[in-house]
Design a protein around this motif. Structure first.
Motif, PDB file in Angstrom:
ATOM      1  N   GLU A   1     -70.521  10.305   0.789  1.00  0.00           N
ATOM      2  CA  GLU A   1     -70.108   9.821  -0.287  1.00  0.00           C
ATOM      3  C   GLU A   1     -71.635   9.475  -1.333  1.00  0.00           C
ATOM      4  OE1 GLU A   1     -66.355   7.840  -1.520  1.00  0.00           O
ATOM      5  OE2 GLU A   1     -67.244   7.231  -0.009  1.00  0.00           O
ATOM      6  N   GLU A   2     -71.540  10.385  -2.396  1.00  0.00           N
ATOM      7  CA  GLU A   2     -72.738   9.678  -3.446  1.00  0.00           C
ATOM      8  C   GLU A   2     -71.947   8.622  -4.890  1.00  0.00           C
ATOM      9  OE1 GLU A   2     -74.299  13.651  -4.881  1.00  0.00           O
ATOM     10  OE2 GLU A   2     -75.953  13.882  -3.441  1.00  0.00           O
ATOM     11  N   GLU A   3     -71.212   8.627  -4.920  1.00  0.00           N
ATOM     12  CA  GLU A   3     -70.694   7.946  -6.248  1.00  0.00           C
ATOM     13  C   GLU A   3     -68.861   7.854  -6.235  1.00  0.00           C
ATOM     14  OE1 GLU A   3     -71.638   8.060 -11.166  1.00  0.00           O
ATOM     15  OE2 GLU A   3     -71.594  10.645  -9.649  1.00  0.00           O
ATOM     16  N   THR A   4     -68.859   6.824  -6.329  1.00  0.00           N
ATOM     17  CA  THR A   4     -67.398   6.706  -6.721  1.00  0.00           C
ATOM     18  C   THR A   4     -67.037   5.343  -7.478  1.00  0.00           C
ATOM     19  OG1 THR A   4     -67.502   4.118  -5.148  1.00  0.00           O
ATOM     20  CG2 THR A   4     -66.921   6.706  -4.328  1.00  0.00           C
ATOM     21  N   LYS A   5     -65.677   5.937  -8.829  1.00  0.00           N
ATOM     22  CA  LYS A   5     -65.848   5.372  -9.443  1.00  0.00           C
ATOM     23  C   LYS A   5     -64.036   4.651  -9.580  1.00  0.00           C
ATOM     24  CE  LYS A   5     -69.034   8.126 -13.107  1.00  0.00           C
ATOM     25  NZ  LYS A   5     -69.060   8.441 -13.829  1.00  0.00           N
ATOM     26  N   GLU A   6     -63.587   3.218 -10.467  1.00  0.00           N
ATOM     27  CA  GLU A   6     -62.372   2.973  -9.672  1.00  0.00           C
ATOM     28  C   GLU A   6     -61.795   2.518 -11.318  1.00  0.00           C
ATOM     29  OE1 GLU A   6     -60.970   0.823  -6.750  1.00  0.00           O
ATOM     30  OE2 GLU A   6     -62.472   1.200  -5.713  1.00  0.00           O
TER      31      GLU A   6
ATOM     32  N   ALA B   1     -62.029   7.984  -8.582  1.00  0.00           N
ATOM     33  CA  ALA B   1     -63.076   9.430  -8.875  1.00  0.00           C
ATOM     34  C   ALA B   1     -63.985   9.055  -7.270  1.00  0.00           C
ATOM     35  CB  ALA B   1     -63.877  10.226  -9.530  1.00  0.00           C
ATOM     36  N   SER B   2     -64.155  10.279  -6.667  1.00  0.00           N
ATOM     37  CA  SER B   2     -65.489  10.245  -5.451  1.00  0.00           C
ATOM     38  C   SER B   2     -66.515  11.452  -5.746  1.00  0.00           C
ATOM     39  CB  SER B   2     -64.432  10.391  -4.193  1.00  0.00           C
ATOM     40  OG  SER B   2     -65.542  10.566  -3.497  1.00  0.00           O
ATOM     41  N   LYS B   3     -67.472  11.320  -5.115  1.00  0.00           N
ATOM     42  CA  LYS B   3     -68.099  12.483  -5.508  1.00  0.00           C
ATOM     43  C   LYS B   3     -69.127  12.485  -4.177  1.00  0.00           C
ATOM     44  CE  LYS B   3     -72.225  14.985  -8.034  1.00  0.00           C
ATOM     45  NZ  LYS B   3     -73.060  14.767  -8.633  1.00  0.00           N
ATOM     46  N   VAL B   4     -69.066  13.524  -3.228  1.00  0.00           N
ATOM     47  CA  VAL B   4     -69.928  13.644  -1.626  1.00  0.00           C
ATOM     48  C   VAL B   4     -70.990  15.155  -1.941  1.00  0.00           C
ATOM     49  CG1 VAL B   4     -67.475  12.830  -0.416  1.00  0.00           C
ATOM     50  CG2 VAL B   4     -68.377  15.633  -1.257  1.00  0.00           C
ATOM     51  N   PHE B   5     -71.719  15.175  -1.205  1.00  0.00           N
ATOM     52  CA  PHE B   5     -72.818  15.737  -0.893  1.00  0.00           C
ATOM     53  C   PHE B   5     -72.427  15.887   1.127  1.00  0.00           C
ATOM     54  CE2 PHE B   5     -76.983  16.891   0.654  1.00  0.00           C
ATOM     55  CZ  PHE B   5     -76.954  18.394  -0.033  1.00  0.00           C
ATOM     56  N   ILE B   6     -72.402  17.048   0.704  1.00  0.00           N
ATOM     57  CA  ILE B   6     -72.046  17.905   2.153  1.00  0.00           C
ATOM     58  C   ILE B   6     -73.655  18.823   2.910  1.00  0.00           C
ATOM     59  CG2 ILE B   6     -70.903  18.562   4.021  1.00  0.00           C
ATOM     60  CD1 ILE B   6     -68.412  17.875   2.440  1.00  0.00           C
TER      61      ILE B   6
END
Length: 260
Positions: A205-210, A241-246
């Motif tokens: 999980e690279e980035e989270t925003k609230e 919001a969430s951004k993931v890298f897989i």
């Protein structure tokens, strides 16, 4: 006539793997090899590099507040202490009984009392804090109390908020949806190029925003001193919001065996 026997000769041969191809330059005259660093030659299975596909996935989820709190303030100022207490307690009993009849649980009601002496009188205040999970019921009860009680009873505007558990669930949901979106993207890529998607090798999980509400909502709340109930709910809505890298393993298409 006898043939003269040819002199014996020795041939030095070495099969050089591709990984050690550089050793071919170490051959000197006479067929001898200069000693050089030996590298481990991997097996045939290890020589096949793992094929991978790298994808990212994003997701945004939101949740409206699941709790609201309303405060009802009852006060009275009398020359006699007993009269001040009686005035407040009479209206306080009416409020608590009305809440019970409307189905509000006792654990969701908190009552605090304050009694003090002023210059030539006694002043008593009672505050009833009510926590609601059903906003429609909250509006009905507030409207009922405004109608039945006099102007000395003050009912605050509802304050909407989230319980800690609901916010944590929202964060997990955002991450899971982002992972699912990344998996679907990788699946479609592999199908497009005729490959099979394998197991995940890395999930990050690279980035989270609230944030709470929307930008235009915050600006409108500054311009207007009072908001409607629906505007307050929208303003208290939490977005995550969430951004993931897989990284996924890529496998070749499995050939179907024909039945004999």
């Amino acid at each position: 006539m006898s043939l003269q026997q040819a002199p014996q000769s020795r041939v030095f041969v070495e099969l050089v793997p591709w990984a050690d191809r550089g050793r071919e330059n170490n051959v000197v005259s006479g067929g001898e090899l200069l000693p050089g660093p030996r590298r481990h030659v991997p097996s045939a299975q290890a020589q096949t590099a793992t094929r991978e596909v790298h994808v990212s996935g994003t997701a945004e989820v939101s949740a409206s507040p699941d709790r609201a709190q309303v405060a009802v303030l009852v006060s009275s100022t009398k020359e006699a202490a007993a009269e001040a207490k009686k005035s407040v307690c009479r209206r306080l009993d009416y409020i608590t009984q009305s809440l019970q009849q409307q189905g509000v649980q006792a654990e969701n009601v908190t009552v605090t009392k304050d009694f003090r002496r002023m210059e030539n009188a006694y002043h008593m205040e009672a505050e009833v804090c009510i926590t609601f999970t059903e906003f429609g019921k909250m509006q009905n009860i507030c409207n009922f109390l405004v109608e039945k009680l006099d102007s000395s009873v003050v009912i605050s505007q509802p304050q909407f908020y989230h319980t800690p558990g609901s916010v944590e669930n929202l964060r997990r949901q955002a991450c899971l949806v982002a992972v699912e979106n990344a998996w679907r993207k990788a699946q479609e890529v592999c199908n497009l190029v005729g490959q099979t998607l394998g197991k995940p090798l890395l999930i990050k999980e690279e980035e989270t925003k609230e944030w709470e509400g929307q930008t235009d909502d915050l600006q409108s709340s500054r311009l207007s001193s009072s908001l409607t109930v629906q505007q307050k709910i929208k303003s208290a809505t939490i977005h995550v919001a969430s951004k993931v890298f897989i990284t996924f393993e890529v496998k070749g298409k499995e050939k179907k065996r024909k039945n004999l």
